[in-house]
Design a protein around this motif. Sequence first.
Motif, PDB file in Angstrom:
ATOM      1  N   LEU A  29      -5.874  13.082  27.345  1.00  0.00           N
ATOM      2  CA  LEU A  29      -6.337  11.823  26.740  1.00  0.00           C
ATOM      3  C   LEU A  29      -7.585  11.311  27.443  1.00  0.00           C
ATOM      4  O   LEU A  29      -8.351  10.533  26.863  1.00  0.00           O
ATOM      5  N   GLY A  30      -7.813  11.729  28.658  1.00  0.00           N
ATOM      6  CA  GLY A  30      -9.012  11.327  29.379  1.00  0.00           C
ATOM      7  C   GLY A  30     -10.287  11.874  28.784  1.00  0.00           C
ATOM      8  O   GLY A  30     -11.389  11.462  29.178  1.00  0.00           O
ATOM      9  N   GLN A  31     -10.164  12.780  27.814  1.00  0.00           N
ATOM     10  CA  GLN A  31     -11.338  13.347  27.149  1.00  0.00           C
ATOM     11  C   GLN A  31     -11.809  12.509  25.961  1.00  0.00           C
ATOM     12  O   GLN A  31     -12.854  12.794  25.380  1.00  0.00           O
ATOM     13  N   LEU A  32     -11.033  11.487  25.604  1.00  0.00           N
ATOM     14  CA  LEU A  32     -11.380  10.648  24.441  1.00  0.00           C
ATOM     15  C   LEU A  32     -12.440   9.624  24.862  1.00  0.00           C
ATOM     16  O   LEU A  32     -12.157   8.445  25.035  1.00  0.00           O
ATOM     17  N   SER A  33     -13.657  10.079  24.959  1.00  0.00           N
ATOM     18  CA  SER A  33     -14.726   9.285  25.588  1.00  0.00           C
ATOM     19  C   SER A  33     -15.095   8.024  24.818  1.00  0.00           C
ATOM     20  O   SER A  33     -15.699   7.110  25.387  1.00  0.00           O
ATOM     21  N   ASN A  34     -14.752   7.950  23.533  1.00  0.00           N
ATOM     22  CA  ASN A  34     -15.082   6.768  22.732  1.00  0.00           C
ATOM     23  C   ASN A  34     -13.921   5.783  22.612  1.00  0.00           C
ATOM     24  O   ASN A  34     -14.047   4.759  21.936  1.00  0.00           O
ATOM     25  N   LEU A  35     -12.826   6.077  23.279  1.00  0.00           N
ATOM     26  CA  LEU A  35     -11.633   5.251  23.129  1.00  0.00           C
ATOM     27  C   LEU A  35     -11.859   3.846  23.683  1.00  0.00           C
ATOM     28  O   LEU A  35     -12.368   3.673  24.795  1.00  0.00           O
ATOM     29  N   ILE A  36     -11.471   2.848  22.885  1.00  0.00           N
ATOM     30  CA  ILE A  36     -11.589   1.442  23.268  1.00  0.00           C
ATOM     31  C   ILE A  36     -10.217   0.847  23.568  1.00  0.00           C
ATOM     32  O   ILE A  36     -10.059   0.045  24.488  1.00  0.00           O
ATOM     33  N   GLU A  37      -9.216   1.270  22.808  1.00  0.00           N
ATOM     34  CA  GLU A  37      -7.865   0.728  22.980  1.00  0.00           C
ATOM     35  C   GLU A  37      -6.856   1.859  23.071  1.00  0.00           C
ATOM     36  O   GLU A  37      -6.816   2.735  22.196  1.00  0.00           O
ATOM     37  N   LEU A  38      -6.046   1.841  24.110  1.00  0.00           N
ATOM     38  CA  LEU A  38      -4.960   2.799  24.278  1.00  0.00           C
ATOM     39  C   LEU A  38      -3.678   2.023  24.532  1.00  0.00           C
ATOM     40  O   LEU A  38      -3.531   1.354  25.552  1.00  0.00           O
ATOM     41  N   ASN A  39      -2.743   2.117  23.593  1.00  0.00           N
ATOM     42  CA  ASN A  39      -1.493   1.366  23.682  1.00  0.00           C
ATOM     43  C   ASN A  39      -0.316   2.337  23.589  1.00  0.00           C
ATOM     44  O   ASN A  39      -0.040   2.890  22.525  1.00  0.00           O
ATOM     45  N   LEU A  40       0.358   2.534  24.710  1.00  0.00           N
ATOM     46  CA  LEU A  40       1.536   3.398  24.773  1.00  0.00           C
ATOM     47  C   LEU A  40       2.773   2.601  25.182  1.00  0.00           C
ATOM     48  O   LEU A  40       3.782   3.169  25.607  1.00  0.00           O
ATOM     49  N   MET A  41       2.728   1.310  25.027  1.00  0.00           N
ATOM     50  CA  MET A  41       3.814   0.402  25.419  1.00  0.00           C
ATOM     51  C   MET A  41       5.123   0.751  24.699  1.00  0.00           C
ATOM     52  O   MET A  41       5.130   1.241  23.575  1.00  0.00           O
ATOM     53  N   ASP A  42       6.244   0.469  25.374  1.00  0.00           N
ATOM     54  CA  ASP A  42       7.581   0.599  24.775  1.00  0.00           C
ATOM     55  C   ASP A  42       7.868   2.012  24.291  1.00  0.00           C
ATOM     56  O   ASP A  42       8.155   2.243  23.109  1.00  0.00           O
TER      57      ASP A  42
END
Length: 312
Positions: free
Chosen positions: A194-207
Motif C-alpha cells: 500500500l505504500g506504493q499508492l503515491s497519490n493516496l489522500i485517504e486511507l481508512n482501515l478502521m474496524d
Amino acid sequence: VPWNPILAQNVGGGTLNASDEGVERDLSVVASGNRGEERQSGFAPALTPAAVLTKLYEATAGATGGGWTINDPGWSTIDPFVSDSDLCNSTLFFGITCDNANKITKLELDNNNLVGMIPLELGQLSNLIELNLSQNRLSRSIPPELSQLSNLIVLNLSQNGLSGSIPPELSQLSNLEVLDLLDNNLRGSITTELGQLSNLIELNLMDNNLRGSIPTELGQLSNLTDLNLSNNGLLSSIPLELSQLSNLIVLNLSNNRLSDSIPPELSQLSNLEVLVLSQNGLSGLIPLVLSQLSNLEVLVLSQNELSSSIPL
C-alpha cells in the motif's frame, strides 16, 4: 495446477465454470481440446460492460430477489446484451455514471442491500474512476482483479462483511486517492505494498481484524491527509516513518495494541489537526515537542500507560 474434474465439465467449450462457486474465483479452466490447459481467473475473457454488470447483479442476489433495495426498472431485467447507451440512461440504471462516449466512469451502489460476493469480472470496467459498494452485505474476499481498474480514484468497500486479507495487488491502482475499507472483517497484516499508492489522500482501515505491525512503507504516502487504522489489533511501536507524512491532517491509531513510547518525531506533522492514540499500551513520557503542533485541535491519549501530563 493439477487437473481437477470438479472444475472441468465440458472439454472443448470455452471458459468453464466451477460447480462450486467458491472455486470459480480462484481458477477458471480454458478448454481448447487440451484438458491440461488452465489459467488464472485474472486472464478471463473480456466481457461487455453489460455482461460484467449482469455478473454483479447475479452475484449480489439481485436476480434471486434476496437483495437489492432498488433495482427497477433496468437492473431487474439486465442481461449481457444491453447496449452501452441504455446502461448510461440514469432513468433505467441508477448508480451508473458515464462519460460522453457512454463509458462507465462511476458505479455507486452504496446502501442498497447487495448480498453476496464481489465478482472478479468487475475488474473489467476499465474506465471506472469511482467504485462505491459501501454499506451493503458483501462477504468473502476482495478480488485482486480490481487492481485492473487502472483509472480508479475512489474505492469504497466500507461497512460490509468482507473477509480475508487486503490484496497486495491493489497497490497497482496508481491513480487511487481514496481507499476506504472500514468496518469489515479483514484479517492478516496491512500489506506493505500500500505504500506504493503515491497519490493516496485517504486511507481508512478502521474496524477490522488486522494484526501485525504498522508498515513503515506507509510513510511513503506523501499526499496522505487522513490515516485511520483504529479498532484493529495492530502491534509493536508507532513507526517513525509516519512523521514523513507532511500533509497529514488526521492520524487515528486508537484501540490497538501499540506499545513503546510516542515518537517525538510526530511533532514534524505541521498540518496535523487530529491525533488520537488512545486505548493502546503506549508508555513513557508524552513528548513536550508535541506542543509545537500549532494546528492541532484534537489530542486524545487516554487509556495508555503514559507517565506525564499533556504538554500545553
